[in-house]
Design a protein around this motif. Structure first.
Motif, mmCIF file in Angstrom:
data_model
loop_
_atom_site.group_PDB
_atom_site.id
_atom_site.type_symbol
_atom_site.label_atom_id
_atom_site.label_comp_id
_atom_site.label_asym_id
_atom_site.label_seq_id
_atom_site.Cartn_x
_atom_site.Cartn_y
_atom_site.Cartn_z
ATOM 1 N N MET A 1 -10.381 -3.589 -4.522
ATOM 2 C CA MET A 1 -9.546 -2.654 -3.798
ATOM 3 C C MET A 1 -10.445 -1.765 -2.943
ATOM 4 S SD MET A 1 -6.419 -0.273 -5.229
ATOM 5 C CE MET A 1 -7.325 0.825 -6.281
ATOM 6 N N ARG A 2 -9.956 -1.393 -1.772
ATOM 7 C CA ARG A 2 -10.699 -0.531 -0.863
ATOM 8 C C ARG A 2 -9.849 0.685 -0.554
ATOM 9 N NH1 ARG A 2 -15.146 -2.561 1.341
ATOM 10 N NH2 ARG A 2 -14.879 -1.680 3.408
ATOM 11 N N LEU A 3 -10.496 1.856 -0.501
ATOM 12 C CA LEU A 3 -9.802 3.114 -0.229
ATOM 13 C C LEU A 3 -10.254 3.677 1.110
ATOM 14 C CD1 LEU A 3 -10.042 4.892 -3.689
ATOM 15 C CD2 LEU A 3 -8.104 3.672 -2.735
ATOM 16 N N THR A 10 -13.064 3.292 5.509
ATOM 17 C CA THR A 10 -12.676 2.473 4.364
ATOM 18 C C THR A 10 -13.904 2.100 3.542
ATOM 19 O OG1 THR A 10 -10.807 1.620 5.607
ATOM 20 C CG2 THR A 10 -11.479 0.372 3.676
ATOM 21 N N ASP A 12 -15.375 0.719 -0.614
ATOM 22 C CA ASP A 12 -15.102 -0.010 -1.845
ATOM 23 C C ASP A 12 -14.683 0.947 -2.961
ATOM 24 O OD1 ASP A 12 -15.563 -2.847 -3.146
ATOM 25 O OD2 ASP A 12 -16.288 -1.342 -4.569
ATOM 26 N N LEU A 13 -13.813 0.504 -3.814
ATOM 27 C CA LEU A 13 -13.306 1.289 -4.943
ATOM 28 C C LEU A 13 -14.425 1.846 -5.820
ATOM 29 C CD1 LEU A 13 -10.898 2.124 -6.796
ATOM 30 C CD2 LEU A 13 -11.182 -0.090 -7.903
ATOM 31 N N ARG A 67 -0.482 5.485 -3.619
ATOM 32 C CA ARG A 67 -0.725 4.095 -4.012
ATOM 33 C C ARG A 67 0.501 3.545 -4.726
ATOM 34 N NH1 ARG A 67 -2.827 1.451 -8.647
ATOM 35 N NH2 ARG A 67 -2.897 3.414 -9.773
ATOM 36 N N SER A 71 1.795 -3.084 -6.808
ATOM 37 C CA SER A 71 1.048 -3.971 -5.913
ATOM 38 C C SER A 71 -0.380 -3.493 -5.640
ATOM 39 C CB SER A 71 1.775 -4.080 -4.567
ATOM 40 O OG SER A 71 1.767 -2.832 -3.891
ATOM 41 N N HIS A 72 -0.692 -2.236 -6.006
ATOM 42 C CA HIS A 72 -1.975 -1.584 -5.724
ATOM 43 C C HIS A 72 -2.212 -1.368 -4.232
ATOM 44 C CE1 HIS A 72 -3.080 -1.594 -9.884
ATOM 45 N NE2 HIS A 72 -2.890 -2.892 -9.951
ATOM 46 N N GLU A 73 -1.166 -1.491 -3.429
ATOM 47 C CA GLU A 73 -1.280 -1.229 -1.998
ATOM 48 C C GLU A 73 -1.546 0.259 -1.772
ATOM 49 O OE1 GLU A 73 1.369 -1.529 2.098
ATOM 50 O OE2 GLU A 73 2.312 -1.945 0.173
ATOM 51 N N ILE A 74 -2.524 0.557 -0.938
ATOM 52 C CA ILE A 74 -2.839 1.935 -0.562
ATOM 53 C C ILE A 74 -1.985 2.281 0.655
ATOM 54 C CG2 ILE A 74 -4.631 3.538 0.175
ATOM 55 C CD1 ILE A 74 -4.978 2.403 -2.692
#
Length: 88
Positions: A1-3, A10, A12-13, A67, A71-74
């Motif tokens: 996942m990327r934030l 953007t 990396d988690l 979030r 789905s963990h979609e940001i």
């Protein structure tokens, strides 16, 4: 996942630490029950939530990330300093 960090772009988690749900903070003169609810009670429902994330391995900013827990979609990321501090 990327934030998406508003300051760094953007990332990396692994650069972030999740502190938990970003709930409205009770007023400083709120009763003990309101503070107990704020500290201990969470609904933990599936779907869209706002969470506090700390960019520990980057700029050090605190973010409020929206979030989807299924789905963990940001959906959004903003600086926490721009968020209203207390509950209405």
């Amino acid at each position: 996942m990327r934030l998406p960090c508003p300051l760094c772009g953007t990332r990396d988690l692994r650069e972030f630490y999740c502190q938990g749900t970003a709930l409205p903070r009770p007023a400083s003169d709120a009763d003990q029950a309101a503070w107990a609810d704020y500290v201990h009670l969470r609904d933990n429902l599936p779907g869209e939530v706002q969470e506090f994330w700390h960019h520990t391995q980057g700029c050090g900013a605190w973010l409020v990330v929206t979030r989807n827990t299924v789905s963990h979609e940001i959906l959004d990321a903003k600086l926490a300093v721009d968020r209203k501090e207390t509950a209405p």
